[in-house]
Design an enzyme around this catalytic site. Structure first.
Site, PDB file in Angstrom:
ATOM      1  N   GLY A  57       0.804  -1.277   0.018  1.00 36.99           N
ATOM      2  CA  GLY A  57      -0.045   0.103   0.057  1.00 36.99           C
ATOM      3  C   GLY A  57       0.822   1.126   0.063  1.00 36.99           C
ATOM      4  N   GLY A 112     -12.327  -1.778   3.949  1.00 35.17           N
ATOM      5  CA  GLY A 112     -11.657  -1.637   2.488  1.00 35.17           C
ATOM      6  C   GLY A 112     -10.499  -2.169   2.521  1.00 35.17           C
ATOM      7  CG  ASP A 156      -2.888  -9.191  -2.038  1.00 33.84           C
ATOM      8  OD1 ASP A 156      -3.373  -8.578  -2.863  1.00 33.84           O
ATOM      9  OD2 ASP A 156      -2.491  -8.933  -0.817  1.00 33.84           O
ATOM     10  CE  LYS A 177      -0.179  -6.708  -1.778  1.00 29.35           C
ATOM     11  NZ  LYS A 177      -1.227  -6.695  -0.371  1.00 29.35           N
ATOM     12  N   GLY A 187      -6.105  -0.293   2.513  1.00 25.68           N
ATOM     13  CA  GLY A 187      -7.002   1.064   2.769  1.00 25.68           C
ATOM     14  C   GLY A 187      -7.180   2.087   1.611  1.00 25.68           C
TER      15      GLY A 187
HETATM   16  N1  NAI Z   1      -7.982  -1.907  -1.016  1.00 26.38           N
HETATM   17  C1  NAI Z   1      -6.836  -1.707  -0.931  1.00 26.38           C
HETATM   18  O1  NAI Z   1      -6.455  -1.644   0.179  1.00 26.38           O
HETATM   19  C2  NAI Z   1      -5.658  -2.015  -1.907  1.00 26.38           C
HETATM   20  C3  NAI Z   1      -5.866  -2.311  -3.400  1.00 26.38           C
HETATM   21  N2  NAI Z   1      -5.050  -2.498  -4.350  1.00 26.38           N
HETATM   22  C4  NAI Z   1      -5.603  -2.718  -5.651  1.00 26.38           C
HETATM   23  O2  NAI Z   1      -6.203  -1.494  -6.230  1.00 26.38           O
HETATM   24  C5  NAI Z   1      -7.141  -2.162  -7.050  1.00 26.38           C
HETATM   25  C6  NAI Z   1      -8.289  -1.560  -6.790  1.00 26.38           C
HETATM   26  O3  NAI Z   1      -8.759  -2.323  -5.445  1.00 26.38           O
HETATM   27  P1  NAI Z   1     -10.009  -1.750  -4.596  1.00 26.38           P
HETATM   28  O4  NAI Z   1     -10.353  -0.211  -4.817  1.00 26.38           O
HETATM   29  O5  NAI Z   1      -9.822  -1.992  -3.245  1.00 26.38           O
HETATM   30  O6  NAI Z   1     -10.886  -2.715  -5.269  1.00 26.38           O
HETATM   31  P2  NAI Z   1     -12.757  -2.326  -5.326  1.00 26.38           P
HETATM   32  O7  NAI Z   1     -13.437  -3.758  -5.633  1.00 26.38           O
HETATM   33  O8  NAI Z   1     -12.963  -1.525  -4.158  1.00 26.38           O
HETATM   34  O9  NAI Z   1     -12.850  -1.121  -6.610  1.00 26.38           O
HETATM   35  C7  NAI Z   1     -12.764  -1.577  -7.716  1.00 26.38           C
HETATM   36  C8  NAI Z   1     -13.861  -0.887  -8.693  1.00 26.38           C
HETATM   37  O10 NAI Z   1     -13.544  -1.231 -10.131  1.00 26.38           O
HETATM   38  C9  NAI Z   1     -14.720  -1.521 -10.657  1.00 26.38           C
HETATM   39  N3  NAI Z   1     -14.779  -2.247 -11.968  1.00 26.38           N
HETATM   40  C10 NAI Z   1     -14.246  -3.636 -11.728  1.00 26.38           C
HETATM   41  N4  NAI Z   1     -14.234  -4.165 -13.222  1.00 26.38           N
HETATM   42  C11 NAI Z   1     -14.601  -3.091 -13.843  1.00 26.38           C
HETATM   43  C12 NAI Z   1     -15.146  -2.742 -15.121  1.00 26.38           C
HETATM   44  N5  NAI Z   1     -14.913  -3.950 -16.105  1.00 26.38           N
HETATM   45  N6  NAI Z   1     -15.468  -1.671 -15.615  1.00 26.38           N
HETATM   46  C13 NAI Z   1     -15.656  -0.651 -14.793  1.00 26.38           C
HETATM   47  N7  NAI Z   1     -15.468  -0.810 -13.507  1.00 26.38           N
HETATM   48  C14 NAI Z   1     -14.995  -1.824 -13.168  1.00 26.38           C
HETATM   49  C15 NAI Z   1     -15.878  -2.171  -9.531  1.00 26.38           C
HETATM   50  O11 NAI Z   1     -17.029  -2.088  -9.730  1.00 26.38           O
HETATM   51  C16 NAI Z   1     -15.272  -1.385  -8.345  1.00 26.38           C
HETATM   52  O12 NAI Z   1     -16.132  -0.117  -8.043  1.00 26.38           O
HETATM   53  C17 NAI Z   1      -6.855  -3.860  -7.085  1.00 26.38           C
HETATM   54  O13 NAI Z   1      -6.227  -4.171  -7.922  1.00 26.38           O
HETATM   55  C18 NAI Z   1      -6.428  -3.769  -5.716  1.00 26.38           C
HETATM   56  O14 NAI Z   1      -5.791  -5.127  -5.743  1.00 26.38           O
HETATM   57  C19 NAI Z   1      -3.802  -2.221  -4.053  1.00 26.38           C
HETATM   58  C20 NAI Z   1      -3.397  -2.086  -2.734  1.00 26.38           C
HETATM   59  C21 NAI Z   1      -4.223  -1.822  -1.595  1.00 26.38           C
HETATM   60  N1  LIG Z   2      -6.124  -6.771  -0.003  1.00 23.38           N
HETATM   61  C1  LIG Z   2      -4.831  -6.267   0.243  1.00 23.38           C
HETATM   62  C2  LIG Z   2      -4.979  -4.697  -0.166  1.00 23.38           C
HETATM   63  C3  LIG Z   2      -3.730  -4.237  -0.195  1.00 23.38           C
HETATM   64  O1  LIG Z   2      -2.707  -4.567  -1.079  1.00 23.38           O
HETATM   65  C4  LIG Z   2      -4.399  -6.373   1.766  1.00 23.38           C
HETATM   66  O2  LIG Z   2      -5.291  -6.756   2.602  1.00 23.38           O
HETATM   67  O3  LIG Z   2      -3.035  -5.844   1.937  1.00 23.38           O
HETATM   68 NA    NA Z   3       3.880   0.674  -1.639  1.00 17.29          NA
END
Ligand code: NAI
Ligand SMILES: N[C@@H](CC=O)C(=O)O
Ligand code: NA
Length: 428
Positions: free
Chosen positions: A132, A185, A199, A203, A300
């Site tokens: 993150g 989140g 996951d 990483k 987050g």
């Molecule tokens: N949540 C976290 O703490 C972290 C997340 N990530 C990465 O960041 C990315 C996003 O994560 P989040 O925001 O937590 O996921 P999320 O699931 O909250 O958001 C993804 C959004 O993309 C939309 N989406 C998915 N496919 C779609 C499509 N084909 N067309 C349009 N919209 C679409 C979904 O409806 C959703 O609103 C992921 O790759 C995740 O692994 C990385 C580090 C931390």
């Molecule tokens: N789901 C992941 C989000 C960040 O990469 C986690 O819990 O660490």
């Molecule tokens: Na980082």
């Protein structure tokens, strides 16, 4: 001042926070980047859906491809392999730079996407994908580029650390805490990726690729999650002055580089034992720098958005200054170590019939397999009137193959009623 069009793909936990910062802090970001970062649009599935952040309705579109085609910088926060992979390819192919947090995609197709970026002269950055908010990829690939890294070891999944920490501190049950991590989140859209270790394994592959200048993919990572960790394991670890953490470890060994993710026992005075909640921490060992540790929010919306914006500003600065991208350092060919050859210490829990000769028989099997015992503790179960005892054995470092053979032979002894746990141990 130049204006760069930024296309945001996804408006979930992280995307919504990126949109908030891009709009709220536009002036500061423009100063830092040397260009206005104009949020040109946000690709979503449903333009009418309610969002966590208040944003102008006309920014939303369901046509991600058109948005990508009009952008200078694409921020991909959809998650998953497709359509994220195709949209990133589309952006890079036309020379637009990409910022993403999509570790699953990078672990599967990072080599291909990095090569495409280099060919097209575009930039591909993904600091948010590992740990993150913690700056870890740039320190590894830039700051330590004059050194030789020997080991990277860390807590890189916030969800599982949150769960294991709650099980340790409040005795909570696994299922109850997972729901909280999802509400906050931290979890992936499918939290199986978190709890099964996938996951963290993605990483680990990214960290190992950058640390050891090669390409590791998910298949190169041995992966075990936390779903088999019971409240009894956590309590037994606590009783022994230890704590269970899900660690990602990439290290140079006798037969190459071994990359693995598994629940690991740490003594409570180990610095990683003090990483609570959804925080992450990564240890890096390098030949000349020695030991370094990076700590911070590993999951987050807002913390992850911080890393995304950091990459976006860096990308924009380079777009403004122009010039060729730095040459990619020659990728090394390294041997991926077979998991059976990886050496570590183990904790083995056994429930045995408490009768003469049991300890000697068990110790003999360890000796036959060349696995040296560091400590052995026996606790007689009072409710069995001395008939049953729990043994807790910690070994010196030995290989996975020797350990597996030892456990198989020990469990075949008539006096061994159950192998209650086999966990790896790190640190002194
Ligand atoms: N949540 C976290 O703490 C972290 C997340 N990530 C990465 O960041 C990315 C996003 O994560 P989040 O925001 O937590 O996921 P999320 O699931 O909250 O958001 C993804 C959004 O993309 C939309 N989406 C998915 N496919 C779609 C499509 N084909 N067309 C349009 N919209 C679409 C979904 O409806 C959703 O609103 C992921 O790759 C995740 O692994 C990385 C580090 C931390
Ligand atoms: N789901 C992941 C989000 C960040 O990469 C986690 O819990 O660490
Ligand atoms: Na980082």
């Amino acid at each position: 001042m130049k204006t760069l069009k930024v296309a945001l793909l996804g408006c979930g936990n992280v995307g919504s926070q990126v949109a908030r910062i891009l709009t709220q802090d536009a002036a500061v970001l423009a100063d830092r980047a040397g260009a206005n970062l104009e949020l040109a649009g946000i690709a979503v599935r449903n333009t009418a859906a309610k969002r966590d952040v208040d944003l102008p309705a006309d920014l939303f579109t369901t046509d991600a491809e058109a948005l990508v085609d009009g952008a200078d910088i694409v921020i991909e926060l959809l998650g998953g392999l497709e359509p994220a992979g195709s949209l990133i390819r589309r952006a890079l192919s036309r020379g637009a730079s990409v910022v993403t947090g999509n570790k699953a995609l990078l672990a599967a197709r990072g080599a291909e996407l990095n090569a495409l970026a280099f060919e097209s002269g575009a930039q591909l950055r993904y600091e948010a994908a590992v740990a993150g908010a913690i700056p870890i990829l740039r320190p590894i690939s830039d700051s330590l580029s004059g050194d030789r890294i020997t080991k990277v070891m860390g807590i890189v999944n916030g969800t599982t650390n949150f769960i294991l920490d709650a099980m340790d501190t409040t005795g909570a049950a696994f299922e109850d805490v997972l729901g909280q991590a999802q509400d906050l989140g931290y979890a992936e859209a499918d939290p199986t990726a978190d709890v099964e270790g996938h996951d963290a394994a993605a990483k680990a592959a990214i960290l190992a690729s950058l640390a050891f200048h090669t390409d590791f993919s998910l298949e190169d990572v041995h992966c075990e999650g936390i779903t088999k960790i019971t409240a009894a394991d956590v309590a037994a670890a606590k009783d022994a002055g230890m704590v269970i953490k899900l660690l990602a470890i990439a290290e140079r060994g006798a037969k190459g580089i071994g990359v693995r993710v598994h629940p690991t026992l740490l003594r409570r005075n180990h610095p990683l034992a003090a990483v609570h909640g959804a925080f992450n921490a990564v240890f890096v060992e390098a030949e000349n720098a020695g030991e370094l540790m990076f700590y911070g929010a590993g999951a987050g919306g807002a913390p992850t958005a911080s890393a995304v914006l950091g990459d976006t500003v860096a990308v924009a600065r380079r777009v403004v200054s122009g010039g060729p991208l730095p040459a990619i350092a020659a990728q090394q060919k390294v041997q991926v170590m077979d998991f059976a050859d990886i050496a570590t210490s183990y904790w083995i829990g056994l429930r045995v019939t408490d009768e003469p000769g049991v300890l000697a028989a068990i110790a003999a099997i360890f000796a036959q397999h060349g696995v040296s015992i560091e400590t052995l503790r026996q606790t007689v179960r009072p409710e069995t009137n001395g008939g049953v005892a729990d043994l807790r054995i910690v070994t010196h470092r030995s290989t996975e193959s020797a350990l597996a053979a030892t456990v198989a032979a020990v469990s075949a002894l008539a006096a061994v009623q159950e192998v209650t746990s086999v966990l790896r141990v790190e640190g002194n």
